[in-house]
Write an enzyme that holds these catalytic residues in place. Sequence first.
Site, mmCIF file in Angstrom:
data_model
loop_
_atom_site.group_PDB
_atom_site.id
_atom_site.type_symbol
_atom_site.label_atom_id
_atom_site.label_comp_id
_atom_site.label_asym_id
_atom_site.label_seq_id
_atom_site.Cartn_x
_atom_site.Cartn_y
_atom_site.Cartn_z
ATOM 1 N N HIS A 77 0.831 -1.203 0.000
ATOM 2 C CA HIS A 77 0.000 0.000 0.000
ATOM 3 C C HIS A 77 0.869 1.257 0.000
ATOM 4 C CE1 HIS A 77 -3.597 2.368 0.700
ATOM 5 N NE2 HIS A 77 -3.071 2.890 1.804
ATOM 6 N N GLN A 79 3.978 1.569 -1.079
ATOM 7 C CA GLN A 79 4.645 1.695 -2.377
ATOM 8 C C GLN A 79 3.666 2.173 -3.449
ATOM 9 O OE1 GLN A 79 7.925 1.478 -2.945
ATOM 10 N NE2 GLN A 79 8.249 1.064 -0.781
ATOM 11 N N HIS A 81 1.062 4.168 -2.963
ATOM 12 C CA HIS A 81 0.896 5.612 -2.759
ATOM 13 C C HIS A 81 2.075 6.379 -3.332
ATOM 14 C CE1 HIS A 81 -2.639 6.758 -0.375
ATOM 15 N NE2 HIS A 81 -2.636 5.488 -0.003
#
Length: 107
Positions: A77, A79, A81
């Site tokens: 998650h 990475q 973003h």
Amino acid sequence: MTDERMQIIMGLIMAGGNAKNCAVEAITAAKNGDFALAEEKLKDANQAIVDAHNVQTDMLTKEAQGEHTEIDLYMVHAQDHLMTGITFVDLAKEIIAVYKRLDEEGK
């Protein structure tokens, strides 16, 4: 999960979100003809990406030294973003260039 690991993950998420937010603000500034503000916001976005890159470099260094980084949904998650933020910054640069060109042609 350790507090240190959660701080790393949240730092990556925040950096990605900050980069994306600054990129959107840069586009809005360019749309309004404020190219100085657009450039300032792009610099802020790039700094957020650099901050995240430094965290990733530290993680890669530790991995190379044998300290394995656990890959879980939180890290994926984070990475995601970050990659979204990077993509927004790249796109913002192109959109701002178009707005500049339209501004120059309109004068």
